[in-house]
Design an enzyme around this catalytic site. Structure first.
Site, PDB file in Angstrom:
ATOM      1  N   GLY A 118      -3.684   7.990   9.407  1.00 33.44           N
ATOM      2  CA  GLY A 118      -3.682   6.644   9.965  1.00 33.44           C
ATOM      3  C   GLY A 118      -2.480   6.330  10.836  1.00 33.44           C
ATOM      4  O   GLY A 118      -2.331   5.211  11.321  1.00 33.44           O
ATOM      5  N   ASP A 244     -17.281   7.677  21.875  1.00 26.27           N
ATOM      6  CA  ASP A 244     -16.466   6.702  21.143  1.00 26.27           C
ATOM      7  C   ASP A 244     -15.269   6.251  21.979  1.00 26.27           C
ATOM      8  O   ASP A 244     -14.590   5.300  21.615  1.00 26.27           O
ATOM      9  CB  ASP A 244     -15.993   7.266  19.803  1.00 26.27           C
TER      10      ASP A 244
HETATM   11  P1  AMP Z   1      -9.353   9.740  19.220  1.00 23.16           P
HETATM   12  O1  AMP Z   1      -9.241  11.201  19.448  1.00 23.16           O
HETATM   13  O2  AMP Z   1      -8.022   9.031  19.231  1.00 23.16           O
HETATM   14  O3  AMP Z   1     -10.344   9.079  20.107  1.00 23.16           O
HETATM   15  O4  AMP Z   1      -9.881   9.585  17.728  1.00 23.16           O
HETATM   16  C1  AMP Z   1     -11.113  10.064  17.284  1.00 23.16           C
HETATM   17  C2  AMP Z   1     -11.348   9.601  15.867  1.00 23.16           C
HETATM   18  O5  AMP Z   1     -10.381  10.154  14.967  1.00 23.16           O
HETATM   19  C3  AMP Z   1     -11.265   8.088  15.675  1.00 23.16           C
HETATM   20  O6  AMP Z   1     -12.213   7.713  14.720  1.00 23.16           O
HETATM   21  C4  AMP Z   1      -9.865   7.898  15.171  1.00 23.16           C
HETATM   22  O7  AMP Z   1      -9.723   6.706  14.441  1.00 23.16           O
HETATM   23  C5  AMP Z   1      -9.688   9.116  14.285  1.00 23.16           C
HETATM   24  N1  AMP Z   1      -8.257   9.498  14.149  1.00 23.16           N
HETATM   25  C6  AMP Z   1      -7.461  10.054  15.076  1.00 23.16           C
HETATM   26  N2  AMP Z   1      -6.213  10.240  14.600  1.00 23.16           N
HETATM   27  C7  AMP Z   1      -6.207   9.798  13.315  1.00 23.16           C
HETATM   28  C8  AMP Z   1      -5.236   9.722  12.284  1.00 23.16           C
HETATM   29  N3  AMP Z   1      -3.980  10.142  12.449  1.00 23.16           N
HETATM   30  N4  AMP Z   1      -5.619   9.207  11.094  1.00 23.16           N
HETATM   31  C9  AMP Z   1      -6.877   8.770  10.896  1.00 23.16           C
HETATM   32  N5  AMP Z   1      -7.836   8.808  11.822  1.00 23.16           N
HETATM   33  C10 AMP Z   1      -7.523   9.328  13.015  1.00 23.16           C
HETATM   34 MG    MG Z   2     -10.872   7.234  20.348  1.00 21.10          MG
END
Ligand code: AMP
Ligand code: MG
Length: 472
Positions: A118, A244
């Site tokens: 998170g 997403d």
């Molecule tokens: P992103 O690559 O930032 O678009 O994230 C893709 C998915 O992974 C989303 O659902 C984010 O909330 C989740 N996510 C990315 N980094 C973290 C993290 N450090 N902890 C929890 N969820 C994460």
């Molecule tokens: Mg994202």
């Protein structure tokens, strides 16, 4: 105290979960965007207050919610993603009447965190801050960055990294994946409610009745076509155009491994996780269409009870995407060459120019600066002859270029990777001056900024950044 609203919570509960407050040990502002604060109606001293620091580090009790969404990640459907390291703090309505989300990224685990912690790194959050503000400076629709708060806590990544929370400001955080989340669960009523919500917030002029659903799809298609064209006209590569990470209101969202090109190459990719070049510079329109097709699929049930009718209607709208993109891209590119209105042969002229730029490894930004400022072009081409031939071609196609127009659309400064990396490394070591300087310059990318040539120059051979990382 700031009055935060939460209209998103009036939507069906399947769309979100309450987010828990997780205080951090030593919050400290490392970036504050007073210009944006003013624009969105926050009081001048609001960002300087102790309770604001507490709020924007995610340490204050609130009615925050983590939003649910699904998504196709590199082509693979993941039915349950959601805000795993971010949440919607609340909404504010600005002096312009626009409702905006205040979103905290890196504020701790939520119901959607799966295996993640998170948290986010200081470097990744400052990266989003710098690049999103650079996009705003370029007048490209984007989420904005209001502040970055260092948490005082380390987060384990490849090495231990200082952690931070970004306050992101957006007209909406509803993504293509938000609709996919509902479609995967057969939640048609919630889907209709979500469209009505998004339309009321961001799409004025919707028709009444059931045709508003298809109308919404058309609007999203039109906005994406323009957005991708705008990205490409400044050499921007988003890097992770998963469904997403596509906001339906047409703002650029989720700055991860994104980058601006230095030397032009149409297949340029920076992201270290994009092994096959799925999200290369010139793939962005077809990928956007692919994503929009996933959106149309998710909404199908709302278009017509007869599935084949619904499909035919959706296909007719989707077919408008590539022509709309081409029109916007060609118009945008021709403005860069000093031509205000479209004419026959624009497409061929642009294609021939891009081919010569590829051969000459021309710096995408500085090439257009050079033609805008009537500078010597020789260094952008392989040979004297190619250069002269191109100049003749430009003169034949655009006999009287509008130089004022060119100067107003061709940025002198982009967020060059080597400058971004340098500023982020310095920030990690506690020196924020380079981030501040970069943000200052990029907020006015069309201005001269005398003496800032270091920021306009492409990287030297040993400064080139070949890959960017998601850096979650
Ligand atoms: P992103 O690559 O930032 O678009 O994230 C893709 C998915 O992974 C989303 O659902 C984010 O909330 C989740 N996510 C990315 N980094 C973290 C993290 N450090 N902890 C929890 N969820 C994460
Ligand atoms: Mg994202």
């Amino acid at each position: 105290m700031l009055h935060l609203e939460s209209t998103y919570s009036s939507l069906p509960a399947i769309l979100y979960r309450p987010a828990k407050v997780l205080p951090v040990s030593a919050p400290r502002f490392v970036a504050v965007n007073q210009n944006l604060a003013k624009e969105i109606g926050l009081k001048p001293d609001w960002l300087l207050r102790v309770e604001t620091l507490s709020l924007l580090s995610g340490s204050m009790e609130s009615s925050a919610i983590a939003m649910a969404y699904a998504g196709h990640q590199f082509g693979h459907f993941v039915p349950s993603l959601g805000d795993g390291r971010a949440y919607l703090l609340g909404e504010i309505v600005g002096p312009d009447g626009v409702r905006r989300d205040l979103h905290l990224k890196g504020a701790g685990r939520t119901a959607y965190s799966r295996g993640g912690d998170g948290r986010a790194t200081l470097k990744a959050m400052l990266r989003e801050y710098i690049v999103s503000e650079a996009m705003a400076g370029l007048r490209i629709p984007t989420t904005r960055s209001l502040a970055v708060v260092a948490t005082g806590e380390d987060v384990p990544r490849e090495r231990l990294e200082p952690g931070a929370v970004l306050t992101r400001v957006a007209r909406s955080h509803v993504r293509v994946g938000t609709f996919q989340y509902l479609a995967a669960r057969g939640e048609d009523a919630a889907m209709a409610a979500l469209i009505d919500y998004e339309v009321a917030r961001n799409f004025p002029g919707a028709p009444e009745g059931p045709q508003r659903f298809l109308w919404f799809l058309t609007q999203v298609i039109t906005r994406q076509a323009k957005l991708i064209a705008q990205w490409m006209c400044v050499g921007f590569i988003h890097g992770v155009m998963n469904t997403d990470n596509m906001s339906v209101c047409g703002e650029t969202i989720d700055y991860g491994p994104c980058a601006f090109m230095d030397a032009f190459h149409p297949q340029k990719v920076f992201s270290s996780i994009d092994e096959y070049g799925r999200y290369a510079w010139d793939k962005q329109p077809t990928i956007a269409l692919w994503n929009l097709t996933r959106l149309a699929e998710a909404l199908l049930a709302l278009f017509d009870v007869d599935r084949s009718v619904a499909i035919a209607q959706a296909e007719a709208e989707l077919r408008k995407f590539l022509p709309a993109f081409e029109t916007a891209f060609e118009a945008g590119m021709m403005r860069k060459f000093g031509q205000a209105a479209a004419q026959d042969g624009d497409g061929e002229f642009i294609a021939a120019t891009l081919m010569a730029m590829t051969d000459g490894q021309a710096d995408f930004t500085n090439f257009f600066v050079a033609i805008s400022e009537k500078k010597n072009l020789r260094s952008f081409f392989n040979t004297e002859e190619v250069c002269a031939a191109w100049l003749r071609k430009w003169q034949a196609h655009v006999p009287a270029p509008d130089f004022a127009l060119m100067n107003s659309v061709n940025p002198k400064f982009i967020a060059r990777n080597h400058r971004v990396e340098q500023a982020l490394e310095a920030a990690r070591e506690g020196d924020l001056s380079l981030v501040e300087k970069l943000v200052y310059i990029l907020a006015q990318p069309f201005a001269a900024h005398e003496g800032a040539t270091d920021y306009a120059n492409p990287p030297l051979a040993d400064e080139v950044v070949h890959a960017t990382f998601c850096g979650t």
